[in-house]
Scaffold this motif. Structure first.
Motif, PDB file in Angstrom:
ATOM      1  N   ARG A 337      16.740  27.808  49.060  1.00  0.00           N
ATOM      2  CA  ARG A 337      16.381  26.733  48.173  1.00  0.00           C
ATOM      3  C   ARG A 337      17.246  25.366  48.392  1.00  0.00           C
ATOM      4  O   ARG A 337      16.523  24.401  48.364  1.00  0.00           O
ATOM      5  CB  ARG A 337      16.768  27.270  46.712  1.00  0.00           C
ATOM      6  CG  ARG A 337      16.567  26.362  45.689  1.00  0.00           C
ATOM      7  CD  ARG A 337      16.244  27.077  44.336  1.00  0.00           C
ATOM      8  NE  ARG A 337      15.321  26.261  43.398  1.00  0.00           N
ATOM      9  CZ  ARG A 337      15.131  26.371  42.133  1.00  0.00           C
ATOM     10  NH1 ARG A 337      15.457  27.798  41.774  1.00  0.00           N
ATOM     11  NH2 ARG A 337      14.432  25.618  41.325  1.00  0.00           N
ATOM     12  N   ASP A 338      18.467  25.450  48.569  1.00  0.00           N
ATOM     13  CA  ASP A 338      19.239  24.381  48.602  1.00  0.00           C
ATOM     14  C   ASP A 338      19.664  24.159  50.077  1.00  0.00           C
ATOM     15  O   ASP A 338      19.810  22.959  50.630  1.00  0.00           O
ATOM     16  CB  ASP A 338      20.206  24.310  47.857  1.00  0.00           C
ATOM     17  CG  ASP A 338      19.867  24.124  46.202  1.00  0.00           C
ATOM     18  OD1 ASP A 338      18.890  23.337  46.053  1.00  0.00           O
ATOM     19  OD2 ASP A 338      20.373  24.850  45.382  1.00  0.00           O
ATOM     20  N   THR A 339      20.171  25.097  50.699  1.00  0.00           N
ATOM     21  CA  THR A 339      21.014  24.925  52.090  1.00  0.00           C
ATOM     22  C   THR A 339      20.382  26.065  52.932  1.00  0.00           C
ATOM     23  O   THR A 339      20.212  27.143  52.436  1.00  0.00           O
ATOM     24  CB  THR A 339      22.311  24.975  51.916  1.00  0.00           C
ATOM     25  OG1 THR A 339      22.734  26.317  51.199  1.00  0.00           O
ATOM     26  CG2 THR A 339      22.998  24.018  50.939  1.00  0.00           C
ATOM     27  N   PRO A 340      20.381  25.563  54.301  1.00  0.00           N
ATOM     28  CA  PRO A 340      19.870  26.770  55.114  1.00  0.00           C
ATOM     29  C   PRO A 340      20.806  28.095  55.205  1.00  0.00           C
ATOM     30  O   PRO A 340      22.167  27.573  55.288  1.00  0.00           O
ATOM     31  CB  PRO A 340      19.895  26.013  56.481  1.00  0.00           C
ATOM     32  CG  PRO A 340      19.857  24.652  56.109  1.00  0.00           C
ATOM     33  CD  PRO A 340      20.651  24.557  54.736  1.00  0.00           C
ATOM     34  N   GLY A 341      20.399  29.204  54.862  1.00  0.00           N
ATOM     35  CA  GLY A 341      21.313  30.445  54.851  1.00  0.00           C
ATOM     36  C   GLY A 341      21.719  30.862  53.572  1.00  0.00           C
ATOM     37  O   GLY A 341      22.270  31.881  53.313  1.00  0.00           O
ATOM     38  N   GLY A 342      21.410  29.854  52.842  1.00  0.00           N
ATOM     39  CA  GLY A 342      21.780  30.114  51.149  1.00  0.00           C
ATOM     40  C   GLY A 342      20.841  30.927  50.356  1.00  0.00           C
ATOM     41  O   GLY A 342      21.412  31.566  49.396  1.00  0.00           O
ATOM     42  N   GLY A 343      19.732  31.090  50.850  1.00  0.00           N
ATOM     43  CA  GLY A 343      18.937  32.260  50.079  1.00  0.00           C
ATOM     44  C   GLY A 343      18.243  31.467  48.818  1.00  0.00           C
ATOM     45  O   GLY A 343      18.518  30.201  48.679  1.00  0.00           O
ATOM     46  N   PHE A 344      17.800  32.244  47.802  1.00  0.00           N
ATOM     47  CA  PHE A 344      17.297  31.866  46.896  1.00  0.00           C
ATOM     48  C   PHE A 344      18.131  32.185  45.528  1.00  0.00           C
ATOM     49  O   PHE A 344      18.521  33.248  45.671  1.00  0.00           O
ATOM     50  CB  PHE A 344      15.817  32.323  46.502  1.00  0.00           C
ATOM     51  CG  PHE A 344      15.502  32.219  45.016  1.00  0.00           C
ATOM     52  CD1 PHE A 344      14.939  30.979  44.796  1.00  0.00           C
ATOM     53  CD2 PHE A 344      15.548  33.040  44.178  1.00  0.00           C
ATOM     54  CE1 PHE A 344      14.265  30.830  43.357  1.00  0.00           C
ATOM     55  CE2 PHE A 344      15.233  32.967  42.641  1.00  0.00           C
ATOM     56  CZ  PHE A 344      14.384  31.617  42.497  1.00  0.00           C
TER      57      PHE A 344
END
Length: 392
Positions: A337-344
């Protein structure tokens, strides 16, 4: 935050004219809830025949009893839906409630292979979404991602368990995912669930959480499955990931059990086999422009819905007012959602729509648990309200 806009076309099943629908409405004029059904676009109060949703579900043939029940119209579905979201609500007019009242709200966990793998990942990541990416790849290499044909408790499942133990990869989530015993827990107490159009609660202690689109079975006290509805088993992934002993904190919070819009009772046109073949869809729309879509096919469930209901209620577990059972979900959002690898993870104000052609749509806006409407009307209040109306 924008107001929710609910319409009958969005809310009702595709074949609404043929569906036997049970719901509840708050009636300000009587100071309490009423049991209702839908007839020709009107919500009909049948409380004089069945004072509670529970009473109707205990009937020998609930669908036939509902169709035959006399009642009084209290408004059109369109106007009552429009008055349901709290921000624009006129407190002097009726609004829709969760269709459940005295039934205890239970949930089955880890009933799909994909969901099971995500629970294993949560446990090993200890609530850290960044660590989940690498662990997801590691677990996938070891056991794959398609265990849908593996029957829980079977010799093949027990062999896989032995292999995983030797590999040091066993998990409590794999135990309930492929072992003989299902995970059945209490999601919410009677009278506490919220319906479509309501705000659904996220505990502010959580920073990694998600919706869980599910079908909810409605089960009578004698174990008969009498109908189904939709549910959002709001989940705090970081809280449960820290420890499975925090399941209560992850699952049972103010407004965290969303159910509705109506219970569709089983009859000749809608049966448990229809549930077994239903696909539940999910859409999340954020105020930031983010959109997430997904689905959960009950046909891919690892444990049959009837088996889950039988593990919930029977000789060893009695619920005299019946129960509602979330069946679990195969949907586990991993879209960044916000950052690569940060998930939802959710943001406050997200609008979540859970839908199925046979059951309609359940729509909720996500807010902090302490900002949602407080739960103040419990079982004792219901009894007083019914007594005041002369319905007891």
């Amino acid at each position: 935050m924008p107001n929710l806009l609910l319409t009958p076309d969005q809310t009702l099943p595709n074949d609404a004219a043929a569906a036997t629908l049970l719901g509840r409405v708050w009636r300000p004029d009587v100071g309490g809830p009423a049991v209702v059904t839908l007839r020709d676009g009107l919500l009909i109060d049948i409380s004089r025949a069945f004072a509670t949703s529970r009473d109707l579900c205990e009937a020998k043939d609930p669908a036939a009893a509902l169709r035959a029940a006399p009642g009084e119209p209290i408004g059109t579905l369109a106007e009552i839906l429009a008055n349901t979201p709290v921000d624009g609500r006129d407190a002097g007019r009726p609004w829709l409630l969760s269709p459940l009242d005295l039934q205890v709200v239970k949930a089955a966990g880890v009933t799909f292979a994909v969901s099971m793998l995500e629970r294993v990942i949560e446990e090993k990541a200890r609530g850290n979404p960044a660590a989940a990416v690498a662990i997801r790849a590691e677990i996938g290499k070891l056991i794959g991602d398609d265990l849908s044909k593996l029957k829980p408790g079977s010799p093949e499942a027990m062999h896989l368990k032995e292999v995983l133990i030797k590999q040091g990869a066993w998990s409590q989530y794999l135990e309930v995912g492929i072992g003989p015993d299902a995970e059945i827990f209490t999601k919410a107490p009677p009278m506490s669930s919220v319906g479509t159009g309501f705000d659904a609660g996220l505990h502010p202690a959580s920073t990694w959480n998600n919706p869980e689109p599910e079908i909810v079975l409605v089960v009578a006290s004698d174990g008969r499955i009498v109908g189904a509805t939709l549910g959002n088993d709001v989940n705090l992934r970081d809280v449960e990931g820290r420890s499975a002993l925090l399941l209560g904190k992850a699952k049972d919070n103010n407004a965290a059990a969303a159910v509705g819009p109506f219970i569709r009772l089983f009859d000749a046109g809608f049966t448990l086999d229809h549930v077994r073949n239903t696909t539940v869809t999910l859409t999340v729309e954020g105020e930031d422009g983010f959109t997430l879509e997904g689905s959960s096919s009950i046909a891919k469930i690892s444990r049959d819905p009837a088996d889950l209901a039988a593990q919930m209620i029977g000789p060893h577990h009695q619920y005299p007012d019946g129960a509602a059972l979330y069946l679990g979900t195969m949907f586990a959002p991993i879209k960044d959602r916000d950052t690569p690898g940060g998930g939802f993870t959710h943001k406050y104000g997200d609008v979540v729509t859970i839908a199925a052609p046979e059951l309609g749509a359940l729509v909720n806006r996500m807010r902090r648990t302490d900002e949602c409407e407080p739960w103040t009307f419990g079982t004792s209040h219901l009894m007083r309200s019914l007594a005041k109306r002369g319905l007891l």
